[in-house]
Design a protein around this motif. Structure first.
Motif, mmCIF file in Angstrom:
data_model
loop_
_atom_site.group_PDB
_atom_site.id
_atom_site.type_symbol
_atom_site.label_atom_id
_atom_site.label_comp_id
_atom_site.label_asym_id
_atom_site.label_seq_id
_atom_site.Cartn_x
_atom_site.Cartn_y
_atom_site.Cartn_z
ATOM 1 N N LYS A 164 38.317 15.485 -9.088
ATOM 2 C CA LYS A 164 39.150 15.077 -7.981
ATOM 3 C C LYS A 164 37.766 14.718 -6.643
ATOM 4 N N LEU A 188 35.091 12.373 -7.768
ATOM 5 C CA LEU A 188 35.783 10.881 -7.551
ATOM 6 C C LEU A 188 35.657 10.431 -6.176
ATOM 7 N N THR A 189 36.218 11.257 -5.537
ATOM 8 C CA THR A 189 36.149 10.944 -3.849
ATOM 9 C C THR A 189 34.640 10.628 -3.552
ATOM 10 N N VAL A 201 35.618 6.337 -5.590
ATOM 11 C CA VAL A 201 36.444 6.208 -6.688
ATOM 12 C C VAL A 201 38.022 6.324 -6.069
ATOM 13 N N GLN A 202 38.690 5.389 -6.158
ATOM 14 C CA GLN A 202 39.989 5.691 -5.931
ATOM 15 C C GLN A 202 41.062 6.026 -6.970
ATOM 16 N N TYR A 203 41.841 7.242 -6.581
ATOM 17 C CA TYR A 203 42.637 7.734 -7.259
ATOM 18 C C TYR A 203 43.881 8.057 -6.609
ATOM 19 N N VAL A 204 44.991 8.351 -7.441
ATOM 20 C CA VAL A 204 46.388 8.732 -7.009
ATOM 21 C C VAL A 204 46.885 9.673 -7.966
ATOM 22 N N VAL A 205 47.482 10.642 -7.777
ATOM 23 C CA VAL A 205 48.166 11.444 -8.757
ATOM 24 C C VAL A 205 49.599 11.342 -8.779
ATOM 25 N N ASN A 240 53.067 11.683 -11.345
ATOM 26 C CA ASN A 240 53.887 12.618 -12.241
ATOM 27 C C ASN A 240 52.579 13.392 -12.948
ATOM 28 N N VAL A 250 42.167 3.552 -10.091
ATOM 29 C CA VAL A 250 42.660 2.387 -9.880
ATOM 30 C C VAL A 250 41.407 1.620 -9.697
ATOM 31 N N PRO A 306 54.738 0.974 -9.168
ATOM 32 C CA PRO A 306 54.112 1.963 -8.208
ATOM 33 C C PRO A 306 52.652 1.531 -7.899
ATOM 34 N N MET A 335 50.874 0.012 -4.517
ATOM 35 C CA MET A 335 49.560 0.932 -3.979
ATOM 36 C C MET A 335 48.415 -0.146 -3.688
ATOM 37 N N GLU A 340 59.134 10.449 -8.121
ATOM 38 C CA GLU A 340 59.280 10.347 -9.245
ATOM 39 C C GLU A 340 60.727 10.019 -9.629
ATOM 40 N N PHE A 378 63.735 -0.196 -4.152
ATOM 41 C CA PHE A 378 62.744 0.222 -4.801
ATOM 42 C C PHE A 378 61.356 0.431 -4.380
ATOM 43 N N PHE A 379 60.872 -0.505 -3.696
ATOM 44 C CA PHE A 379 59.566 -0.501 -3.245
ATOM 45 C C PHE A 379 59.714 0.305 -1.745
ATOM 46 N N VAL A 426 51.997 5.861 -1.411
ATOM 47 C CA VAL A 426 50.638 6.535 -1.136
ATOM 48 C C VAL A 426 50.447 7.128 0.317
ATOM 49 N N VAL A 449 51.941 11.404 -0.848
ATOM 50 C CA VAL A 449 51.532 11.228 -2.406
ATOM 51 C C VAL A 449 50.206 11.616 -2.374
ATOM 52 N N GLU A 450 49.459 12.587 -3.487
ATOM 53 C CA GLU A 450 48.166 12.877 -3.468
ATOM 54 C C GLU A 450 47.278 11.709 -3.786
ATOM 55 N N SER A 451 46.385 11.542 -2.758
ATOM 56 C CA SER A 451 45.620 10.315 -3.305
ATOM 57 C C SER A 451 44.381 10.315 -2.187
ATOM 58 N N ASN A 452 43.223 9.960 -2.529
ATOM 59 C CA ASN A 452 42.159 9.642 -1.813
ATOM 60 C C ASN A 452 41.903 7.934 -1.365
ATOM 61 N N ILE A 453 43.029 7.461 -1.642
ATOM 62 C CA ILE A 453 43.025 5.728 -1.344
ATOM 63 C C ILE A 453 42.567 5.581 -0.004
ATOM 64 N N VAL A 510 38.867 5.577 0.732
ATOM 65 C CA VAL A 510 38.051 4.884 -0.137
ATOM 66 C C VAL A 510 38.078 3.437 0.328
#
Lengths: 385, 276
Positions: A101, A104-105, A109-113, A115, A121, A154, A158, B166, B234-235, B240, B244-248, B251
């Protein structure tokens, strides 16, 4: 499903309704305290992109190219510059751990967790897939939302959030590209169209579909009074639109595109399709292949172009609604698949081999092949402001 | 054959419009006389000529006449005879060919019918094999859906519904509807797949229950494209931007500048005005 969704061929040339009256001059000015370098994100409260110190204003209306390979958004600022954002429409899941993680940051690099799986991505997913000789996962297939990819929706949501940000005003118009009905596959665009319409609505936009080939006509054929043939060569499909004075006379698609080339090149060379994509995108000139790999790319490109042209010819000959063009027309090729070196030359070669039923004065590349569809959607959106 | 006709050669040697049947000519020219009548006339014996003898005599007579005439014929007349003989020969050959063709055509049709029957048989066998394979795959798929349903049901029962991306009733309902939609079209053509049909029905029933608990979804929409409202729902699920865990958000997305579209816009607007 709205009426617009059922009828993607909007009649822009004649008698369309005026758009949002809330902003009479069609533009909106927003001053940020901190500013942002992201003209697409008009909502100061949103923090989807890094902040920097730029004050900007944009016109009301967005363009969005929903492509199998790439998602491209566009917006025009008050100075008349078009700002493009692009994301590769792909993702890859990898093992989750803190070290990865952080790395990547740091590597942007974009990521999402999702499930408990870490999903990378966009372009990095494609690059990582190449390094590990894996296939990327694709939210779309053959120009439409993939039925095989459980995480497609999803992920698409995003990716679109990162491209569009928030609307300038609630319900801002966003034209998005949809494929025309395919002539060589039993695929239905209604579901795909509905998914993206709903998705845009959930983001606060009023989504309006526009057939991909028609978008190319809007962005590339202004000097011909929007008369001619727009072709968008994408990852999953080739979309074709014959337009007369901005009215689409004939729109259809074929389900062979860049992915078809990648799959076949991958098969004959014994490599993954992602790696075949990388070979294709590293600067091949299909009029001068230098090795076996490039020869394979050339063979499949030539076949794809020939296949597309024969289908166009056949449709023209069988269609009863073809206009009689008073003058020879232009053919414009756009889309990522047309970016390869020598594309127009090979297109011309193959064109000469068939007795095309309409007089053509030129075959040319779009000004910005990769952004052409998105810009065409933007023209449609701005025209409603 | 009667006396040779008088007149120019062309008239005398006009080709016959139809083949001459000796047998028919004899039959038509002869008279039937009872044996008793002959006896009354005092005839006790009659001379009998068999058919072959009659033909032979005719042939001889004809040959003799032809030879005599050919000897007296000019070169031109000979050529004409040859030409007419050739034409007659060709006509006969054609007639024969038609007979042969008809026979061949008949044989081809028979062979074609036999081949078609064979192809149909092979197709039926192939269909049976494919049906079996598809049923096997559907079985596996349904099993997988069942496992998912069990898992999701367990989570729903635990109350793990609101606020999670989920698992929620809408999503669960959607998945189940998908399972029904996937299973139904495959099960239908195979005809006798009552097990699959029953399974699809039970899944649909479950879908109804879950859908109702999640906000009253109508299961009749299982195989239709989702409505705009359903998609929006749904949407609208957390994503994000909602934790939700993300670094989007940290970046930057690849961006570029392109030429403006004002020229195109002006043109489009003027085109529109011109048409009004």
């Amino acid at each position: 499903m709205t009426e617009d969704m059922d009828k993607p061929d909007n009649d822009f040339g004649f008698g369309f309704e005026s758009g949002d009256d809330a902003v009479s001059d069609g533009s909106v000015n927003v001053n940020f305290d901190m500013g942002t370098n992201d003209p697409m994100n008009m909502n100061p409260a949103s923090s989807n992109v890094p902040a920097s110190s730029v004050v900007t204003s944009t016109e009301l209306g967005r363009g969005l190219d929903v492509g199998t390979a790439n998602l491209v958004s566009s917006v025009q600022d008050a100075e008349g510059n078009v700002h493009i954002k692009i994301q590769r429409n792909a993702f890859l899941d990898i093992d989750t751990d803190d070290y990865t993680k952080n790395m990547l940051t740091r590597l942007n690099v974009q990521y999402v967790v999702i499930n408990n799986r870490m999903v990378v991505v966009g372009d990095p997913a494609f690059e990582l897939a190449n390094i590990f000789n894996r296939e990327t996962r694709r939210p779309m297939r053959d120009g439409m939302i993939s039925p095989d990819e459980s995480d497609a929706l999803p992920i698409e949501k995003m990716l679109l959030e990162t491209l569009l940000g928030s609307p300038s005003v609630e319900g801002e118009c966003c034209y998005y590209s949809v494929p025309a009905e395919p002539i060589d596959a039993d695929l239905n665009v209604i579901y795909h169209q509905g998914v993206f319409g709903g998705l845009l609505k959930s983001l606060g936009f009023t989504g309006k579909p526009l057939v991909e080939g028609h978008a190319v006509v809007f962005s590339e054929l202004a000097e011909d009074d929007f008369t001619g043939i727009g072709i968008s060569g994408g990852g999953g499909m080739f979309n074709i639109c014959v337009s007369y004075k901005s009215i689409p006379a004939l729109s259809f698609s074929t389900t062979r595109g860049g992915d078809w080339i990648d799959r076949n090149v991958g098969n004959v060379l014994g490599i993954s399709a992602s790696r075949a994509t990388a070979i294709k995108e590293r600067g091949v000139d299909i009029t001068r292949p230098k090795n076996r790999e490039e020869e394979a790319v050339e063979i499949y490109y030539r076949n794809l172009i020939s296949y597309t042209l024969k289908n166009i010819k056949s449709r023209f000959e069988s269609s009863s609604s073809m206009p009689n063009f008073p003058e020879p027309i232009s053919i414009v090729c756009a889309g990522g698949t047309s970016l390869i070196g020598g594309f127009i030359e090979v297109f011309n070669d193959e064109f000469q081999k068939i007795n095309f039923p309409i007089p053509v004065k030129e075959i040319r590349h779009a000004e910005d092949p990769l952004y052409s569809v998105s810009k065409g959607c933007l023209v449609a959106a701005l025209s409603e402001a | 054959m009667g006396r040779p006709a008088e007149g120019p050669w062309e008239e005398r040697c006009r080709p016959m419009s139809q083949p001459f049947s000796v047998q028919d000519a004899i039959r038509q020219s002869a008279t039937d006389v009872d044996l008793e009548e002959l006896s009354r006339r005092g005839l006790r014996k009659v001379k009998v000529l068999d058919k072959q003898t009659v033909f032979r005599l005719i042939d001889e007579a004809v040959n003799r006449v032809v030879e005599e005439r050919l000897a007296a014929a000019t070169d031109k007349e000979r050529e004409q005879i040859q030409s007419e003989a050739r034409q007659e020969f060709q006509r006969l050959v054609k007639e024969r060919q038609v007979e042969v063709d008809n026979t061949v055509e008949q044989k081809v049709q028979q062979a074609k019918a036999a081949a078609l029957a064979q192809v149909e048989q092979v197709q039926a066998q192939a269909r049976a094999q494919v049906d079996a394979k598809v049923q096997e795959q559907v079985g596996a798929q349904v099993e997988s859906y069942q496992a998912k349903i069990r898992e999701l049901e367990a989570q729903v029962q635990k109350g793990n519904v609101p606020g999670t991306a989920e698992v929620d009733p809408l999503q669960l309902s959607e998945m189940i509807r998908q399972a029904v939609a996937d299973a139904a079209p495959v099960a239908a053509p195979s005809g006798g797949s009552s097990e699959l049909a029953a399974l699809a029905k039970s899944i649909e029933s479950l879908s109804k229950q879950v859908g109702n608990s999640g906000g009253g979804n109508n299961s009749s929409r299982a195989v239709e494209a989702p409505s705009e409202e359903a998609l929006q729902a749904f949407f609208s699920r957390p994503s994000v931007s909602d934790g939700v865990e993300s670094n989007i958000s940290n970046v930057e997305v690849k961006n570029a500048k392109a030429n403006g579209v004002n020229k195109n816009l002006a043109k489009l607007r003027s085109l529109k005005k011109g048409s009004e």
